[in-house]
Design a protein around this motif. Structure first.
Motif, PDB file in Angstrom:
ATOM      1  N   ALA A 194      30.451  27.478  49.203  1.00 61.43           N
ATOM      2  CA  ALA A 194      32.171  27.607  48.725  1.00 61.43           C
ATOM      3  C   ALA A 194      32.389  28.310  47.601  1.00 61.43           C
ATOM      4  O   ALA A 194      33.391  28.579  47.426  1.00 61.43           O
ATOM      5  N   GLN A 195      31.359  28.163  46.782  1.00 64.70           N
ATOM      6  CA  GLN A 195      31.653  28.466  45.198  1.00 64.70           C
ATOM      7  C   GLN A 195      31.975  30.090  45.135  1.00 64.70           C
ATOM      8  O   GLN A 195      31.195  30.783  45.668  1.00 64.70           O
ATOM      9  N   GLY A 196      33.193  30.481  44.444  1.00 67.79           N
ATOM     10  CA  GLY A 196      33.336  31.778  44.538  1.00 67.79           C
ATOM     11  C   GLY A 196      34.830  32.109  44.697  1.00 67.79           C
ATOM     12  O   GLY A 196      35.590  31.537  45.037  1.00 67.79           O
ATOM     13  N   ALA A 197      34.996  33.371  45.070  1.00 66.79           N
ATOM     14  CA  ALA A 197      36.409  34.011  45.393  1.00 66.79           C
ATOM     15  C   ALA A 197      36.553  34.226  46.697  1.00 66.79           C
ATOM     16  O   ALA A 197      35.345  34.577  47.567  1.00 66.79           O
ATOM     17  N   TRP A 198      37.677  33.599  47.469  1.00 69.76           N
ATOM     18  CA  TRP A 198      37.798  34.103  48.759  1.00 69.76           C
ATOM     19  C   TRP A 198      39.211  34.553  48.837  1.00 69.76           C
ATOM     20  O   TRP A 198      40.169  34.254  48.269  1.00 69.76           O
ATOM     21  N   PHE A 199      39.574  35.437  50.211  1.00 66.39           N
ATOM     22  CA  PHE A 199      40.559  36.141  50.067  1.00 66.39           C
ATOM     23  C   PHE A 199      41.245  35.965  51.385  1.00 66.39           C
ATOM     24  O   PHE A 199      40.909  35.392  52.256  1.00 66.39           O
ATOM     25  N   THR A 200      42.633  35.943  51.406  1.00 65.53           N
ATOM     26  CA  THR A 200      43.582  35.735  52.252  1.00 65.53           C
ATOM     27  C   THR A 200      43.399  36.496  53.440  1.00 65.53           C
ATOM     28  O   THR A 200      44.023  36.619  54.357  1.00 65.53           O
ATOM     29  N   ASP A 201      42.827  37.752  53.337  1.00 63.43           N
ATOM     30  CA  ASP A 201      42.928  39.026  54.142  1.00 63.43           C
ATOM     31  C   ASP A 201      41.348  39.143  54.513  1.00 63.43           C
ATOM     32  O   ASP A 201      40.595  39.646  53.391  1.00 63.43           O
ATOM     33  N   ALA A 202      40.777  38.975  55.673  1.00 62.84           N
ATOM     34  CA  ALA A 202      39.479  39.476  55.895  1.00 62.84           C
ATOM     35  C   ALA A 202      38.972  40.642  55.584  1.00 62.84           C
ATOM     36  O   ALA A 202      37.742  40.950  55.435  1.00 62.84           O
ATOM     37  N   ALA A 203      39.919  41.582  55.546  1.00 61.05           N
ATOM     38  CA  ALA A 203      39.586  43.135  55.319  1.00 61.05           C
ATOM     39  C   ALA A 203      39.931  43.329  53.821  1.00 61.05           C
ATOM     40  O   ALA A 203      39.645  44.661  53.212  1.00 61.05           O
ATOM     41  N   HIS A 204      40.292  42.476  53.119  1.00 60.29           N
ATOM     42  CA  HIS A 204      40.563  42.879  51.536  1.00 60.29           C
ATOM     43  C   HIS A 204      39.241  43.311  51.244  1.00 60.29           C
ATOM     44  O   HIS A 204      38.217  42.897  51.042  1.00 60.29           O
ATOM     45  N   ASN A 205      39.395  44.125  50.139  1.00 52.68           N
ATOM     46  CA  ASN A 205      38.255  45.014  49.467  1.00 52.68           C
ATOM     47  C   ASN A 205      38.358  44.635  48.140  1.00 52.68           C
ATOM     48  O   ASN A 205      37.163  45.361  47.341  1.00 52.68           O
ATOM     49  N   ALA A 206      39.117  43.861  47.595  1.00 52.95           N
ATOM     50  CA  ALA A 206      39.061  43.451  46.015  1.00 52.95           C
ATOM     51  C   ALA A 206      39.417  44.715  45.130  1.00 52.95           C
ATOM     52  O   ALA A 206      39.089  44.658  44.008  1.00 52.95           O
ATOM     53  N   ALA A 207      39.871  45.844  45.758  1.00 54.24           N
ATOM     54  CA  ALA A 207      40.220  46.742  44.909  1.00 54.24           C
ATOM     55  C   ALA A 207      41.671  46.955  44.380  1.00 54.24           C
ATOM     56  O   ALA A 207      42.192  47.899  43.624  1.00 54.24           O
ATOM     57  N   ALA A 208      42.534  45.862  44.858  1.00 51.07           N
ATOM     58  CA  ALA A 208      43.940  46.050  44.084  1.00 51.07           C
ATOM     59  C   ALA A 208      44.187  45.640  42.774  1.00 51.07           C
ATOM     60  O   ALA A 208      43.179  44.740  42.390  1.00 51.07           O
ATOM     61  N   SER A 209      45.006  46.033  42.059  1.00 51.96           N
ATOM     62  CA  SER A 209      45.283  45.435  40.759  1.00 51.96           C
ATOM     63  C   SER A 209      45.376  44.003  40.834  1.00 51.96           C
ATOM     64  O   SER A 209      45.079  43.250  39.760  1.00 51.96           O
ATOM     65  N   LYS A 210      46.502  43.331  41.654  1.00 51.89           N
ATOM     66  CA  LYS A 210      46.591  41.945  41.664  1.00 51.89           C
ATOM     67  C   LYS A 210      45.721  41.596  42.958  1.00 51.89           C
ATOM     68  O   LYS A 210      46.012  41.894  43.861  1.00 51.89           O
ATOM     69  N   VAL A 211      44.796  40.667  42.831  1.00 52.34           N
ATOM     70  CA  VAL A 211      44.032  40.128  43.780  1.00 52.34           C
ATOM     71  C   VAL A 211      44.412  39.115  44.582  1.00 52.34           C
ATOM     72  O   VAL A 211      44.844  37.995  44.066  1.00 52.34           O
ATOM     73  N   SER A 212      44.579  39.258  46.058  1.00 49.94           N
ATOM     74  CA  SER A 212      44.943  38.256  46.762  1.00 49.94           C
ATOM     75  C   SER A 212      43.890  37.293  47.192  1.00 49.94           C
ATOM     76  O   SER A 212      43.327  37.444  48.188  1.00 49.94           O
ATOM     77  N   ALA A 213      43.713  36.433  46.202  1.00 47.87           N
ATOM     78  CA  ALA A 213      42.553  35.584  46.470  1.00 47.87           C
ATOM     79  C   ALA A 213      42.528  34.325  45.893  1.00 47.87           C
ATOM     80  O   ALA A 213      43.625  33.941  45.014  1.00 47.87           O
ATOM     81  N   ILE A 214      41.870  33.322  46.204  1.00 49.12           N
ATOM     82  CA  ILE A 214      41.702  32.069  45.462  1.00 49.12           C
ATOM     83  C   ILE A 214      40.377  32.007  44.680  1.00 49.12           C
ATOM     84  O   ILE A 214      39.360  32.829  45.160  1.00 49.12           O
ATOM     85  N   ALA A 215      40.056  31.214  43.919  1.00 46.04           N
ATOM     86  CA  ALA A 215      38.569  31.062  43.410  1.00 46.04           C
ATOM     87  C   ALA A 215      38.145  29.591  43.089  1.00 46.04           C
ATOM     88  O   ALA A 215      39.032  28.588  42.637  1.00 46.04           O
ATOM     89  N   LEU A 216      37.132  29.239  43.471  1.00 43.80           N
ATOM     90  CA  LEU A 216      36.473  27.803  43.406  1.00 43.80           C
ATOM     91  C   LEU A 216      35.362  27.850  42.622  1.00 43.80           C
ATOM     92  O   LEU A 216      34.532  28.585  42.743  1.00 43.80           O
ATOM     93  N   SER A 217      35.307  27.089  41.274  1.00 44.37           N
ATOM     94  CA  SER A 217      34.342  27.444  40.279  1.00 44.37           C
ATOM     95  C   SER A 217      34.350  26.397  39.413  1.00 44.37           C
ATOM     96  O   SER A 217      35.426  25.591  39.252  1.00 44.37           O
ATOM     97  N   PRO A 218      33.199  26.066  38.546  1.00 47.25           N
ATOM     98  CA  PRO A 218      33.128  25.172  37.474  1.00 47.25           C
ATOM     99  C   PRO A 218      33.970  25.764  36.474  1.00 47.25           C
ATOM    100  O   PRO A 218      34.078  26.916  36.400  1.00 47.25           O
TER     101      PRO A 218
END
Length: 444
Positions: free
Chosen positions: A294-318
């Motif tokens: 589960a550790q890492g970045a997860w996106f609200t859209d399955a097709a998200h390519n992480a190329a946007a300036s504002k990333v629609s994501a959550i992150a779970l991390s130490p």
């Protein structure tokens, strides 16, 4: 003197002569031609640094990023708690000391830390919520040798002489809008040369010879998020100069001489110098997108390519400062986490609960199914998180958070998360732990 260097200088002389000849033929364009001629001459001064091979064990960086007396702390790689920047940060942040007023940072000089070529410069116009320009932000890209590149980001000002050598703003190409521009160049700098000024800036370094980070979706991280989608007329060579492979991001401090590493490592900590980084690897690693966990970045859209300036994501991390403390960087994208679950002191004119929910939650790692480290969440089990705190010093959340990682269609990983306010501790949940239908699904 090498034949390569002579040839480059000869070409520069011919090009400069040609440009000035054109300026004579078309006097109305003389100033523009002169600027381009000077920029070309600056770029063509000797063989490029990227043609040099860095020796194994060589200290690629030999000077400070800024005057040490101005630096309060250095934020380690991997911070995920800044709103709108859920992807783990592939850079260190130079945080300056207090300025003359409360909560103000002093401006410091950004200095060249090595003999290197400036290969590109980016300029962005910052705007407030009303669209009013609040000032420029500069990014300067360097190449020290064939396998080491680095950059300074979020500079408030760039040195006037540098900008002149780059040809001035007239030489910049727009990335779809005048608010985002860039220019390719080759300007030789030496350790200690002035690059610009800022009240804090980022330092990123990439080493293509280093082993790439093991990531669940490495394709999301292989290009600069600003190098795509916004570009119209910028030349491919400029895009190549500003494109980075985040999987090979490394801590810039590790590339300093040993004695300087000690000085700068001692400054690793949070942005206001309150907490010092803990652990043997205090600078940490930039990316935590652990495959099969589960550790890492997860996106609200399955097709998200992480190329946007504002990333629609959550992150779970130490936490990048204290790895024994874990972070839910949720940024308000968990509807089940309501304002009523976070009680904050009243501040006139502020919506504190909403702010906390949009920022991040922190908690101490546990074992078993309760407060499980995200790197260990690798199965279909439902895990429960309790005693979560808004930010690091905010109030406790009135409830618990359930989390389950599973495999969806086409083999893609899914992550389900739900905040529950019907219990205050995980042990009070009725077995088996299940979602109520109010969960949010995230995707790799």
């Amino acid at each position: 003197m090498s034949g390569t260097g002579d040839g480059v200088r000869l070409a520069a002389a011919f090009m400069t002569a040609a440009l000035f000849g054109a300026a004579i033929a078309w006097p109305q364009s003389g100033e523009k031609f002169a600027q381009k001629a000077e920029a070309f001459a600056a770029r063509a001064d000797g063989a490029p640094m990227e043609s040099r091979t860095c020796a194994i064990g060589e200290s690629v960086l030999s000077g400070p990023f800024a005057p040490l007396e101005d630096v309060l702390s250095v934020s380690p790689l991997g911070g995920v708690t800044a709103p709108g920047e859920a992807l783990p940060a592939p850079y260190i942040r130079i945080n300056t000391r207090s300025g003359e007023q409360a909560f103000e940072r002093r401006a410091t000089k950004a200095l060249a830390p090595a003999k290197a070529d400036i290969v590109a410069i980016e300029r962005r116009t910052l705007r407030d919520a009303y669209g009013r320009a609040t000032g420029p932000s500069w990014t300067v890209y360097f190449r020290a040798c064939d396998n080491i590149s680095f950059y300074y980001d979020r500079l408030d000002r760039i040195d006037d002489a540098l900008l002149e050598k780059a040809g001035g703003l007239v030489a910049f190409s727009e990335f779809g809008t005048p608010d985002h521009m860039g220019v390719e160049t080759r300007i030789r700098v030496s350790p200690g040369d002035l690059i610009g000024q800022s009240d804090g800036f980022d330092v990123g370094l990439h080493d293509p010879d280093a082993t790439p980070a093991a990531l669940a979706r490495p394709e999301r991280y292989r290009t600069d998020s600003f190098a795509r989608a916004e570009v119209f007329d910028a030349p491919p060579s400029l895009l190549a100069a500003i494109t980075t492979d985040v999987t090979r991001a490394r801590c810039a401090i590790d590339y300093l001489p040993k004695k300087d590493q000690t000085e700068w490592s001692a400054l690793l900590g949070d942005s206001w110098g309150v907490r010092r980084a803990k652990g043997d690897n205090a600078c940490r690693t930039a990316l935590v997108d652990t495959p099969g966990a589960a550790q890492g970045a997860w996106f609200t859209d399955a097709a998200h390519n992480a190329a946007a300036s504002k990333v629609s994501a959550i992150a779970l991390s130490p936490d990048s400062i204290n790895p024994n403390r874990l972070i839910f960087a949720l940024h308000g994208r968990l509807p089940s986490l309501t304002q009523s679950m976070i009680t904050l002191p009243k501040t006139p004119g502020a919506n504190e609960a909403a702010g906390a929910a949009e920022d991040f939650l922190s908690f101490s790692k546990g074992e078993g199914r309760i407060n499980t480290p995200f790197a260990d969440v690798a199965d279909m089990q439902v895990h429960c998180y309790e005693k979560l705190r808004a930010n690091f010093i905010g109030p406790l959340v009135n409830g618990v958070v359930l989390l389950q990682r599973q495999q969806g269609e086409n083999g893609l990983d899914l992550l389900k998360i739900e905040a529950r306010n019907d219990v205050s501790a995980c042990i009070d949940l009725e077995e088996p732990w299940t979602f109520t239908g109010n969960e949010t699904t995230f995707y790799r």
